[in-house]
Design a protein around this motif. Structure first.
Motif: not given
Length: 234
Positions: A124-152
């Protein structure tokens, strides 16, 4: 004599039977964990040892601890060892063996069983590494999408401003040309009016200077019909 011979014969047969029992190899048993070899901390697990003889003594051992040993006599073909309130230290590699009542030799060890004790609090304290990796990838994709939206949005705004400035400059140019064209039209109309007035003045002055002058049509002699001259002479 016969009695002694028979007694010696029975003694030899019994000794041979015991030697045969000693030389007999016991088949290795099978060890299993119920309900599962992966157990949560604080839970219980049962290690079942299944042999191939009845009326035997079963033994449970641990590979990492040579001093760990549990024995249990059973009239049947199996024995169950209950491990309660498991802790991480209870995890390890277990095995079992068995021996008959009249023998001191243990059978072959069973296949090793790996027992795992999991700690839910750490999960419960430390989530599995796979979930952490998926969370990082999802956050990165979200930031890139927001950046592309502002650029457009920025590019669309720039293009819109450019079009508006071009239209304004065109309107200003057309407005600046319109007064010049109107001035030129006014000048040309003034010139036409001036020329017409000059012509009228010239005609009036000529009539004032020659009031008795006959019109051009009256001054010209009228031509008679043909043959009028001849008739007059005759």
């Amino acid at each position: 004599m016969i009695t002694e011979f028979l007694s010696l014969l029975c003694l030899g047969l019994s000794l041979g039977f015991e030697d045969e029992k000693k030389n007999e190899t016991l088949t290795k048993p099978y060890l299993s964990a119920l309900p599962s070899p992966v157990v949560e901390q604080g839970r219980n697990v049962t290690l079942r040892c299944l042999g191939h003889r009845h009326n035997v003594t079963f033994m449970l051992g641990k590979l990492q601890d040579s001093g760990y040993r549990q024995e249990q006599r059973s009239a049947g073909y199996e024995a169950e060892f209950l491990l309660t309130h498991l802790e991480p230290k209870d995890a390890g590699t277990y095995f079992c063996a068995y021996k008959t009542m009249g023998s001191q030799e243990w059978s072959e060890e069973s296949e090793h069983l790996q027992l795992e004790v999991t700690d839910d609090r750490n999960k419960r304290r430390a989530p599995p590494g796979g979930k952490v990796t998926r969370s990082i990838i999802a956050a990165t994709c979200c930031c890139l999408s927001i950046l592309l939206l502002f650029l457009s949005i920025f590019l669309i705004n720039r293009c819109t401003q450019h079009d508006l400035s071009h239209e304004e400059s065109t309107k200003r140019t057309s407005h600046s040309k319109l007064p010049q064209q109107e001035a030129m039209d006014a000048d040309s109309s003034d010139l036409e009016r001036t020329s017409v007035s000059a012509k009228d003045l010239q005609g009036v002055s000529y009539a004032d200077r020659n009031p008795k002058a006959p019109p051009a049509a009256a001054s010209a002699p009228a031509e008679g019909p043909p043959g009028s001259c001849e008739r007059t002479v005759l």
